[in-house]
Every structure is written in structure tokens, then in C-alpha cells.
Enzyme design. Structure first.
Site: not given
Length: 461
Positions: A156, A277
Site C-alpha cells: 500500500h 529544468s
């Protein structure tokens, strides 16, 4: 330009209609397979005395010349001749004269294209298997180095129990091995020859399909001419198998992306497979992993495209089936590219063992060890589970972990606890002791690596 099928027609289609109906822009990828099929077909026609030796020699030499020109990128194709089959026939006829027209005796474009497509899928399946094995080797090499490197195991996406990092990597090795098995099994469906089926009903000529089958290296031939020209199961299966591969690669990439983030910091992906970036100088983005994750949708789309294409078609061939090739071509290119990138990333990835080790010492993934410890002291496991849950809550409220709790605190909580508890709670001990078959214990993982290496050795022989 006169159509090669135009005798029955009194009017030529407009240019834009030709362009809409043509497939030469993409099916020229099948040039080598088409020439290979034509060489086998011509040999069969000669051996069955359907064409004479003079015509056969001209056709064979003309096709071999076209094959060389195709390999050198010297052939020019025309939309007027629609597809690779008619383009090559026109080029052959221009090269050797009217005998070029004898090549299409006892053959239709329907069984011709199906044969080409079978050859293509068979060849590319073998290449994809090679790419998978390269990635498997990379994972095995990394696993051998990190048997005793410990990483948090998750369920999970919550920390569950510590595991060997090698064990985690090998999970993907076995996923890929199943992918490889599916591809190998699918070869049985692509390794069937349609040639000789004609348009849909066979031919009146006394052909011998075994000659072409053996020439082209097929193991079997279709026994029903309608099925031969209309079957695209092998293409759908190719895209289905590719979708499974991409699903596995996407899952792995999701983990690489998470692990390479500052929040995890478990790995660093090489500069070769990352980008920066345009605005933020500090960024190092896992773009190649993200692209692989994204391209899974592209491959799934190809599978759905083919299933939708085929679901309503009556027997036998329909023009709709011209749309079967681009999804397969794109899928093959995408999967091979993604497997190559994944192999490169795994060959150059940097593992931050210290951060992995720190992570397993600062969590509650050893809670099961505490419950097992109490169970071995005679406390029913369900009761032990409840007690450990209470202790975890106590630690959360105090801002500490199970290894930080003093022996006095443990004994006040449960008098059965002794000093040996701390060794049991050690992440290394927690992993090391799980030596059940297929488990994450170090010895079990080494046995798993041996099994994986044996599997690879068998597949390479």
C-alpha cells in the site's frame, strides 16, 4: 500510371483518394520480408513447373537486385502503386520486363501481406526477447552486488517489512522472465505460413506449399485458406505481450522515480538518462523513466486499436486490415526502445546503500519481528499482534522507534521480553532469518540468483 489491378475499371481515382487508400508510407518497412517471400514463391513456381527456368532466373536475379537496393536505401516508391507489394512488383517488371508479371501467379496480395506480416512479427519477437535478456542480465549483476543491502519493503506504499534490495530487483527479473516466456510461446502462432491461400479460396495451380514453407523457415502452414488471410491473432498477441512488458517496465520506473527523489534518496539515476529544468537550476528530472511509464499507454492503445479493428470483420480479408500494421510497427519500436533505455539506466544507476540502511532503522517495519518474538514466547499471535500495535502507538507518541525502547520499558510492558529481543529487531536479522523458499533471506536470495542464472544459461543454449 496504369494500375496493376486496373483492367476492370473505367475510371482512375483522384490523387487524394489514392493517397488515402495507400499504405506505402508505412508498409515499406516490410520490403525485406516481401522480397524474401517472393523469392520463395518464385522458387516454388519453378519447381512445380508453373514457370520455366528462364523466367525464374530473371525473377530471382531481379529480386536479389531489389533486395540489395532496398538495403542500401536506393528504392523509390510511389503512392500510385499503393503498397509495398505492388511497388516491388512494378520495380521488378521495370527491371526484367514482362516476366516480372509471372511472379504473382497463384498468389494474392492477401496471402502475400499476411506472409510478410508473419515474418516481421516472428523476427521482431526474437529481437524483443534479446532485449529482455539484456535487461535481465543487468538486473542479475546488480542483484549479485546487493544481496545484503537492505531496503524497506512496501505494501500500500506504506513501509511493511525490510527486504534484501537484491530480492526486490529479482522480482522484476521474474516478471521479465514471464514476459519472455509469453513471447517464446507466441512464436508458435506467428510461425505459421499463409502463403498459398490465395485471395481466400486457394488456387487452381498445382502448387506445393511445403516448398515455400521450408524456404521461408516456417514450422507450420495454415490449413484453412479463409483463416490464413484473415487471421491477425499473432499481431494482436504481439501487442498484448508488449503491453504486459510495458506494464512491468512502468511499475519499475515508478519505483525508480520514487527512489530517486529527495524524499527517498535510495538511488541516483545517471545524468545520461535525466534532464534539467529550463527554469530551476537545481533540478535533475528522471525523464527517461517517466517517458517509459508514459509510453505504456501508447502500447496499450495499439492493442485496443487492433482488437477494435478485428472485432466486427466478416471472413475473409477486408481493407480495414490495412490498419493492422502501424500499431504493431509502433509497438515494436517502442518496446525495444524502452527495454534498451531501462538496461542503460540499470547499468549506470548509483545505489545509496547508506540511505537505504538509515531508512530501515527509522521505521516500524520490524514490528512483525516483535510479534513473532512474543509468539515464540508462547503468546498467541493475535494477542501478540495487539500488544505490538500498542507498543508502536507508544513509540509514535514518544517520537522513537522499537529499537530505541529500553529493556526495562519492554519488560514493564511484557515480562517475557529478554535482552535477545534487540538482535531479533535488527533489520539485518529480520531479513537474514527469512530463508523460506522464495523469501528475502540472504541465503534464499543467493539460491534465487543461482536459479535465475541457470534459467538464463538454459535460454541462451
Amino acid at each position: 500510371m496504369k494500375k496493376l489491378w486496373g483492367g476492370r475499371f473505367s475510371k482512375q481515382p483522384e490523387e487524394w483518394v489514392d493517397e488515402f487508400g495507400a499504405s506505402i508510407s508505412f508498409d515499406q518497412q516490410l520490403a525485406s520480408q516481401d522480397i524474401k517471400g517472393s523469392l520463395a514463391h518464385a522458387k516454388m513456381l519453378f519447381q512445380c513447373k508453373i514457370i520455366d527456368e528462364s523466367a525464374y532466373e530473371k525473377i530471382k536475379n531481379g529480386l536479389l537486385s531489389l533486395q540489395f537496393e532496398a538495403e542500401e536505401g536506393e528504392l523509390t516508391y510511389s503512392v500510385k502503386y499503393e503498397d509495398i507489394h505492388l511497388n516491388l512488383e512494378k520495380l521488378l517488371t521495370d527491371k526484367i520486363g514482362p516476366d516480372g508479371g509471372k511472379l504473382h501467379t497463384a498468389r494474392s496480395r492477401n496471402d502475400q501481406v499476411a506472409t510478410d506480416f508473419h515474418l516481421y512479427v516472428k523476427e521482431e519477437t526474437l529481437l524483443i526477447i534479446d532485449h529482455i535478456e539484456e535487461l535481465q542480465k543487468s538486473l542479475l549483476n546488480l542483484a549479485e552486488e546487493h544481496v545484503e543491502t537492505i531496503i524497506p519493503g512496501y505494501t500500500h506504499l506504506q513501509r511493511a517489512q525490510p527486504v534484501s534490495f537484491a530480492h526486490h530487483l529479482l522480482a522484476y527479473f521474474w516478471m521479465l522472465d514471464r514476459d519472455k516466456g509469453r513471447l517464446q510461446d507466441s512464436l508458435k502462432r506467428s510461425d505459421i505460413m499463409p502463403l498459398g491461400a490465395g485471395a481466400l479460396a486457394g488456387t487452381t495451380f498445382d502448387i506445393d506449399r511445403n516448398i515455400t514453407m521450408n524456404e521461408l523457415g516456417f514450422r507450420n502452414k495454415y490449413l484453412n485458406s479463409l483463416d490464413a488471410v484473415s487471421d491477425r491473432d499473432f499481431a494482436i498477441e504481439c501487442c498484448s505481450n508488449a503491453s504486459m512488458i510495458m506494464m512491468h517496465l512502468s511499475r519499475f520506473c515508478e519505483e525508480l522515480i520514487l527512489w530517486s527523489s529527495e524524499e527517498f534518496g535510495f538511488i541516483e539515476i545517471s545524468d545520461s538518462f535525466t534532464t534539467g529544468s529550463s527554469m530551476m537550476p537545481q533540478k535533475k528530472n528522471p525523464d527517461m523513466a517517466e517517458l517509459i511509464r508514459g509510453k505504456s499507454g501508447r502500447v496499450y492503445g495499439s492493442l485496443i486499436s487492433l482488437l477494435t479493428l478485428m472485432k466486427g470483420l466478416p471472413l475473409a480479408y477486408n481493407k480495414d486490415m490495412q490498419e493492422d500494421k502501424e500499431p504493431v510497427f509502433d509497438t515494436v519500436k517502442t518496446v525495444k526502445g524502452c527495454l534498451s533505455i531501462m538496461t542503460g539506466m540499470m547499468n549506470e544507476v548509483k545505489i545509496h546503500v547508506d540511505k537505504m540502511n538509515k531508512a530501515v532503522h527509522q521505521d516500524f517495519s520490524n514490528a512483525t519481528e516483535l510479534a513473532d518474538y512474543l509468539a515464540k514466547k508462547g503468546i498467541p499471535f493475535r494477542e501478540a499482534h495487539e500488544l505490538v500495535g500498542q507498543m508502536v502507538l507508544h513509540c509514535i507518541q514518544k517520537g522513537c522507534y522499537l529499537l530505541d525502547v529500553t529493556l526495562d520499558e519492554y519488560q514493564e510492558w511484557c515480562p517475557l521480553v529478554e535482552n535477545d529481543l534487540y538482535e531479533a529487531l535488527s533489520p539485518k536479522t529480520a531479513v537474514e532469518r527469512r530463508n523460506s523458499e522464495g523469501g528475502t533471506g540472504f541465503e534464499a536470495v543467493r539460491q534465487q540468483i543461482d536459479a535465475a542464472q541457470s534459467k538464463m544459461a538454459v535460454s541462451n543454449n
